[in-house]
Design a protein around this motif. Structure first.
Motif, PDB file in Angstrom:
ATOM      1  N   VAL A   8       0.869  -1.182   0.000  1.00 28.12           N
ATOM      2  CA  VAL A   8       0.000   0.000   0.000  1.00 28.12           C
ATOM      3  C   VAL A   8       0.904   1.229   0.000  1.00 28.12           C
ATOM      4  O   VAL A   8       1.655   1.454   0.956  1.00 28.12           O
ATOM      5  CB  VAL A   8      -0.937   0.008   1.217  1.00 28.12           C
ATOM      6  N   LEU A   9       0.833   2.005  -1.072  1.00 27.05           N
ATOM      7  CA  LEU A   9       1.706   3.158  -1.258  1.00 27.05           C
ATOM      8  C   LEU A   9       0.934   4.450  -1.028  1.00 27.05           C
ATOM      9  O   LEU A   9      -0.238   4.567  -1.422  1.00 27.05           O
ATOM     10  CB  LEU A   9       2.289   3.165  -2.675  1.00 27.05           C
ATOM     11  N   ASP A  10       1.593   5.406  -0.410  1.00 25.22           N
ATOM     12  CA  ASP A  10       1.076   6.759  -0.315  1.00 25.22           C
ATOM     13  C   ASP A  10       1.456   7.476  -1.602  1.00 25.22           C
ATOM     14  O   ASP A  10       2.639   7.646  -1.912  1.00 25.22           O
ATOM     15  CB  ASP A  10       1.659   7.469   0.906  1.00 25.22           C
ATOM     16  N   ILE A  11       0.450   7.908  -2.372  1.00 23.45           N
ATOM     17  CA  ILE A  11       0.725   8.450  -3.702  1.00 23.45           C
ATOM     18  C   ILE A  11       1.585   9.713  -3.620  1.00 23.45           C
ATOM     19  O   ILE A  11       2.568   9.862  -4.358  1.00 23.45           O
ATOM     20  CB  ILE A  11      -0.605   8.726  -4.434  1.00 23.45           C
ATOM     21  N   ALA A  12       1.233  10.631  -2.726  1.00 26.25           N
ATOM     22  CA  ALA A  12       2.006  11.871  -2.627  1.00 26.25           C
ATOM     23  C   ALA A  12       3.439  11.596  -2.174  1.00 26.25           C
ATOM     24  O   ALA A  12       4.388  12.216  -2.663  1.00 26.25           O
ATOM     25  CB  ALA A  12       1.314  12.829  -1.657  1.00 26.25           C
ATOM     26  N   ARG A  13       3.612  10.669  -1.252  1.00 21.41           N
ATOM     27  CA  ARG A  13       4.952  10.346  -0.777  1.00 21.41           C
ATOM     28  C   ARG A  13       5.763   9.626  -1.851  1.00 21.41           C
ATOM     29  O   ARG A  13       6.963   9.856  -2.004  1.00 21.41           O
ATOM     30  CB  ARG A  13       4.842   9.485   0.478  1.00 21.41           C
ATOM     31  N   SER A  14       5.118   8.739  -2.616  1.00 18.18           N
ATOM     32  CA  SER A  14       5.828   7.987  -3.649  1.00 18.18           C
ATOM     33  C   SER A  14       6.222   8.864  -4.830  1.00 18.18           C
ATOM     34  O   SER A  14       7.208   8.576  -5.512  1.00 18.18           O
ATOM     35  CB  SER A  14       4.957   6.826  -4.139  1.00 18.18           C
ATOM     36  N   LYS A  15       5.473   9.930  -5.086  1.00 18.98           N
ATOM     37  CA  LYS A  15       5.780  10.813  -6.205  1.00 18.98           C
ATOM     38  C   LYS A  15       6.909  11.781  -5.905  1.00 18.98           C
ATOM     39  O   LYS A  15       7.284  12.569  -6.761  1.00 18.98           O
ATOM     40  CB  LYS A  15       4.530  11.606  -6.595  1.00 18.98           C
ATOM     41  N   ARG A  16       7.446  11.737  -4.701  1.00 17.17           N
ATOM     42  CA  ARG A  16       8.516  12.654  -4.339  1.00 17.17           C
ATOM     43  C   ARG A  16       9.726  12.406  -5.236  1.00 17.17           C
ATOM     44  O   ARG A  16      10.166  11.268  -5.394  1.00 17.17           O
ATOM     45  CB  ARG A  16       8.889  12.446  -2.868  1.00 17.17           C
ATOM     46  N   PRO A  17      10.300  13.428  -5.845  1.00 16.57           N
ATOM     47  CA  PRO A  17      11.426  13.206  -6.771  1.00 16.57           C
ATOM     48  C   PRO A  17      12.661  12.702  -6.048  1.00 16.57           C
ATOM     49  O   PRO A  17      12.834  12.881  -4.845  1.00 16.57           O
ATOM     50  CB  PRO A  17      11.654  14.605  -7.376  1.00 16.57           C
ATOM     51  N   LYS A  18      13.544  12.049  -6.824  1.00 14.28           N
ATOM     52  CA  LYS A  18      14.741  11.465  -6.229  1.00 14.28           C
ATOM     53  C   LYS A  18      15.711  12.519  -5.718  1.00 14.28           C
ATOM     54  O   LYS A  18      16.472  12.274  -4.784  1.00 14.28           O
ATOM     55  CB  LYS A  18      15.437  10.572  -7.263  1.00 14.28           C
ATOM     56  N   ASP A  19      15.712  13.709  -6.360  1.00 13.23           N
ATOM     57  CA  ASP A  19      16.627  14.757  -5.912  1.00 13.23           C
ATOM     58  C   ASP A  19      16.096  15.517  -4.698  1.00 13.23           C
ATOM     59  O   ASP A  19      16.745  16.433  -4.205  1.00 13.23           O
ATOM     60  CB  ASP A  19      16.904  15.741  -7.053  1.00 13.23           C
ATOM     61  N   ASN A  20      14.915  15.129  -4.200  1.00 14.39           N
ATOM     62  CA  ASN A  20      14.353  15.757  -3.011  1.00 14.39           C
ATOM     63  C   ASN A  20      13.835  14.658  -2.080  1.00 14.39           C
ATOM     64  O   ASN A  20      12.625  14.501  -1.873  1.00 14.39           O
ATOM     65  CB  ASN A  20      13.224  16.732  -3.401  1.00 14.39           C
ATOM     66  N   PRO A  21      14.726  13.855  -1.516  1.00 12.80           N
ATOM     67  CA  PRO A  21      14.277  12.715  -0.703  1.00 12.80           C
ATOM     68  C   PRO A  21      13.617  13.132   0.601  1.00 12.80           C
ATOM     69  O   PRO A  21      12.810  12.405   1.147  1.00 12.80           O
ATOM     70  CB  PRO A  21      15.571  11.931  -0.452  1.00 12.80           C
ATOM     71  N   ILE A  22      13.962  14.323   1.113  1.00 14.08           N
ATOM     72  CA  ILE A  22      13.389  14.797   2.368  1.00 14.08           C
ATOM     73  C   ILE A  22      12.197  15.690   2.043  1.00 14.08           C
ATOM     74  O   ILE A  22      12.331  16.670   1.308  1.00 14.08           O
ATOM     75  CB  ILE A  22      14.431  15.569   3.193  1.00 14.08           C
ATOM     76  N   PRO A  23      11.016  15.369   2.556  1.00 13.52           N
ATOM     77  CA  PRO A  23       9.842  16.207   2.222  1.00 13.52           C
ATOM     78  C   PRO A  23       9.989  17.606   2.787  1.00 13.52           C
ATOM     79  O   PRO A  23      10.149  17.798   3.995  1.00 13.52           O
ATOM     80  CB  PRO A  23       8.673  15.446   2.858  1.00 13.52           C
ATOM     81  N   ARG A  24       9.941  18.583   1.910  1.00 13.44           N
ATOM     82  CA  ARG A  24      10.023  19.986   2.322  1.00 13.44           C
ATOM     83  C   ARG A  24       8.763  20.711   1.869  1.00 13.44           C
ATOM     84  O   ARG A  24       8.229  20.417   0.804  1.00 13.44           O
ATOM     85  CB  ARG A  24      11.255  20.662   1.702  1.00 13.44           C
ATOM     86  N   PRO A  25       8.277  21.661   2.646  1.00 17.88           N
ATOM     87  CA  PRO A  25       7.061  22.386   2.248  1.00 17.88           C
ATOM     88  C   PRO A  25       7.330  23.253   1.022  1.00 17.88           C
ATOM     89  O   PRO A  25       8.410  23.823   0.855  1.00 17.88           O
ATOM     90  CB  PRO A  25       6.728  23.225   3.486  1.00 17.88           C
ATOM     91  N   LEU A  26       6.326  23.340   0.178  1.00 15.92           N
ATOM     92  CA  LEU A  26       6.434  24.186  -1.007  1.00 15.92           C
ATOM     93  C   LEU A  26       6.364  25.658  -0.620  1.00 15.92           C
ATOM     94  O   LEU A  26       5.840  26.005   0.445  1.00 15.92           O
ATOM     95  CB  LEU A  26       5.301  23.862  -1.983  1.00 15.92           C
TER      96      LEU A  26
END
Length: 582
Positions: free
Chosen positions: A240-258
C-alpha cells in the motif's frame, strides 16, 4: 556406449522442452481512501512433477527446488511482512488474507516423515537452507518457536501419494524485512526484475510503503481429468503506497514544504493571510503515473510469459468515469471486466509501458467490501509479574454467523493461565467456544500452542481474555535491546464459514505484541567496576606513596647539588650574559 549416452541426453532434452510448464504474471492496482494505492503483484509458474523429480527445472528455480527435495517438503508457505493492514479504511485484504503473513517472517510447511522426530529434523534442515537462500534469520526458528497447528491451516495442494505428512509452523516477529530479502525474491523469477511487471519492484518504494508483504507458495496440483500432477509455485507482493509520498522526486528525498505562492490555499479560513495558508481540499482524485509511483518504468512484458487471459497484464480497479491514458510505443490491448470497473492492459513486447491518471474530480466511487471479521489484540495490566491479553473480534455481517479458528503461538516465557480464559459475546450469553486445543509451554523447550474454534453471531462483538505470568530469563538470554521488550507473534484467524471459493481460505492476522519482561539493570556491573576501580586506585596510590616515598627536611638537602634554585640562578645568569654581549 556413446550412442546410449546421446540417446539419454536427447530424451532428457525432449522431456525438458515438452514439460508442459507455464508462467503467468499479473499486476492489480486498486486506489484506496486517503490517497493511497494498493499494488498486488502475482507471479505463478507450473512445473510438471516428472520434470521436477528428474531435476529438470524450467520455471521453478533449482536453488529452491533442491531444498524442497532434500527436506522432503511437499508444500511450502513463506511470508515476509511489514506494517499493518488498516481494515477499517481499506476494507478486505488482498487475496482474502491468504497471501498475508504476520509481522516479520512466518513459515509453515507440510513435510513427509515417518516420525515426529524425523519431521523435526527435516524442518530444521528446511529452515537453515531457506535462511541462507533468502538472507533471513530463519535458522532462529527452533523448537521454542515451532508449533504443529491442528485446525488453523489446511493444505492447498493435492497430496495423493504422500500419506505421512506433518504440518509445522514457525514465526519470527522480531525479524526486520529489508532489501536483502527482496533481492533473493527477485532472483527466483524467470525475468529477475529486468522485464515484465517485476521491473517495477524497487526496494526503496517497497519498504517505504505503509503495508507490504512478500509471499512464496509451493504446492502440488493434480488435474481432475488428466490425473497428471505438476508443482505450482506462486510468488506475490502486496503493498500500500502513499501516492504523494511515492511521487517525491529522487533529488528531493526529504519532504520539504512548497513555497506559499505554489500552494492552493483555502481563503475561506479566518486565519488566511500572506504568510499563513491552509491547503485547499479540492475533493479530487490525485494524478499519478506508474513511473512516478514506482520510481522506474515498466520494461514491457517478460518474454517467458505464456499467452492467457489473466497473464502478462496490468489491471486497475477504478470507476468507469476515471480517465486513464496509456503511454507506450509497442502494441498493447485493453479489455474491461466486472461492469467496466476493472480494466486490463496486455503488455507490449520490448517496449516500455506506462499508465497516466490525471487529477480528476469524481462523482462515483468503488464499493468497498468489508472483511469477514475485524480483529484487534492488546496486552493489559501493569507490573513485572503478571498481565492479561485481550482480543476483540467483530462480525460486520447483519445476517450470517461466522465460524472461525483462533490460533496463538506464544513464547515459553509468556505462560497463560488456561482457567482464566474467558470468551463473551455482547449479544448472547452462550459461550462461543466450540472446541479447544491447548499445549502448554515447557521452559526453554517449546512455546504455548492455543487453538480455539468459535462462532460469533451476526452484528456481534466477541471479547477474548486470559491472564498470563511473566518468566524471569537468564542474563545471557536477554537481547542487546532488552528494555525495548519482547515481540509476541500475531494471532491467526481462519474463517471456516462462509467458506472461500478456493483452497486458499480466508485468513486474518492481528498485529504483533510487545511484551515487557522483568529486566535487570545491565549498566550496574559497569557502574560497580568503575566505582571499585576508582576506590582501589585512590587507596592503593596513597598507600604505595606512603610506603616508598622518603621524607627529609629542607636543610638536609646536599648543598653541592644546589637544588632547583641553583639551577634556575645559573640559567638566568647565562641569559643575562648573552643579552649584555648583544
Amino acid at each position: 556406449m556413446l550412442s546410449s549416452r546421446l540417446l539419454l541426453l536427447l530424451n532428457a532434452f525432449i522431456a525438458f522442452a515438452f514439460a508442459g510448464s507455464d508462467y503467468h504474471e499479473q499486476l492489480l492496482l486498486r486506489p484506496l481512501p486517503q490517497d493511497t494505492l494498493l499494488a498486488s503483484f502475482n507471479f505463478r509458474s507450473n512445473e510438471s512433477q516428472a520434470s521436477f523429480e528428474q531435476q529438470n527445472f524450467r520455471y521453478v528455480p533449482r536453488s529452491l527446488g533442491q531444498i524442497l527435495q532434500h527436506a522432503h517438503t511437499q508444500e511450502l508457505h513463506l511470508r515476509f511482512s511489514v506494517g499493518r493492514w488498516d481494515a477499517e479504511n481499506w476494507g478486505q485484504r488482498p487475496h482474502q488474507g491468504s497471501r498475508e503473513g504476520g509481522t516479520g517472517v512466518e513459515l509453515w510447511a507440510w513435510i513427509e516423515a515417518e516420525t515426529e522426530e524425523q519431521a523435526s529434523a527435516r524442518w530444521l534442515t528446511l529452515t537453515n537452507a531457506l535462511s541462507g537462500l533468502f538472507c533471513a534469520s530463519l535458522n532462529f526458528i527452533d523448537a521454542t518457536k515451532t508449533i504443529r497447528p491442528v485446525m488453523a491451516f489446511s493444505p492447498e495442494g493435492d497430496h495423493r501419494n504422500a500419506p505421512n505428512l506433518h504440518l509445522l509452523h514457525g514465526t519470527l516477529p522480531h525479524e526486520v524485512v529489508c532489501t536483502e530479502n527482496l533481492t533473493p525474491f527477485l532472483k527466483l523469477l524467470p525475468c529477475k526484475g529486468k522485464a515484465g511487471i517485476s521491473s517495477l519492484l524497487d526496494g526503496h518504494k517497497l519498504f517505504d510503503a505503509s503495508f507490504q508483504t512478500m509471499a512464496i507458495d509451493v504446492r502440488p496440483v493434480c488435474g481432475l481429468e488428466s490425473g497428471k500432477c505438476s508443482l505450482e509455485m506462486e510468488q506475490s507482493v502486496d503493498m500500500v503506497l502513499d501516492i504523494a509520498r511515492s511521487k517525491r522526486p529522487k533529488d528531493n528525498p526529504i519532504p520539504r514544504p512548497l513555497p506559499i505562492d505554489q500552494i492552493e490555499c483555502d481563503t475561506s479560513k479566518g486565519f488566511n493571510a500572506q504568510d499563513t495558508c491552509f491547503p485547499l481540499n479540492k475533493g479530487t482524485e490525485p494524478g499519478w503515473t506508474l513511473e512516478e509511483v514506482f520510481g522506474k518504468p515498466l520494461r514491457g512484458s517478460c518474454p517467458l510469459v505464456e499467452d492467457g487471459e489473466d497473464s502478462n497484464s496490468v489491471c486497475i480497479n477504478t470507476p468507469p468515469e476515471r480517465t486513464i491514458e496509456v503511454r507506450s510505443n509497442g502494441d498493447f490491448s485493453e479489455s474491461r471486466l466486472a461492469s467496466d470497473t476493472l480494466r486490463c492492459y496486455k503488455l507490449p513486447v520490448g517496449a516500455d509501458f506506462d499508465l497516466v491518471l490525471p487529477e480528476q474530480k469524481m462523482t462515483t466511487g468503488l464499493v468497498r467490501s468489508d472483511p469477514a471479521l475485524f480483529a484487534a489484540r492488546s496486552i493489559n495490566g501493569h507490573g513485572q509479574e503478571r498481565g492479561s491479553t485481550q482480543a476483540i473480534i467483530r462480525n460486520p455481517s447483519t445476517s450470517e454467523a461466522v465460524e472461525f479458528v483462533y490460533l496463538e503461538s506464544l513464547p515459553w516465557f509468556m505462560k497463560p493461565y488456561l482457567h482464566t480464559l474467558r470468551a463473551t459475546v455482547d449479544t448472547s450469553s452462550e459461550s462461543p467456544i466450540k472446541e479447544t486445543y491447548y499445549k502448554p509451554a515447557l521452559d526453554r523447550q517449546r512455546g504455548t500452542h492455543l487453538e480455539l474454534r468459535m462462532v460469533i453471531p451476526p452484528s456481534s462483538t466477541l471479547t477474548l481474555t486470559y491472564e498470563f505470568e511473566k518468566a524471569i530469563l537468564r542474563y545471557t538470554e536477554y537481547p542487546p535491546d532488552a528494555n525495548r521488550g519482547f515481540d509476541v507473534a500475531p494471532a491467526v484467524l481462519r474463517v471456516l464459514t462462509p467458506q472461500a471459493a478456493d483452497k486458499k481460505g480466508i485468513y486474518i492476522r492481528t498485529t504483533s505484541l510487545l511484551l515487557p519482561l522483568p529486566t535487570p539493570d545491565f549498566s550496574m556491573p559497569y557502574n560497580v567496576i568503575i566505582l571499585t576501580s576508582t576506590v582501589m586506585a585512590l587507596g592503593f596510590g596513597n598507600i604505595f606513596n606512603l610506603l616508598v616515598r622518603r621524607f627529609v627536611g629542607a636543610d638536609e638537602v646536599p648543598a653541592a647539588a644546589g637544588g632547583l634554585k641553583g639551577v634556575l640562578q645559573a640559567k638566568i645568569a647565562g641569559i643575562k650574559a648573552k643579552l649584555g654581549r648583544a
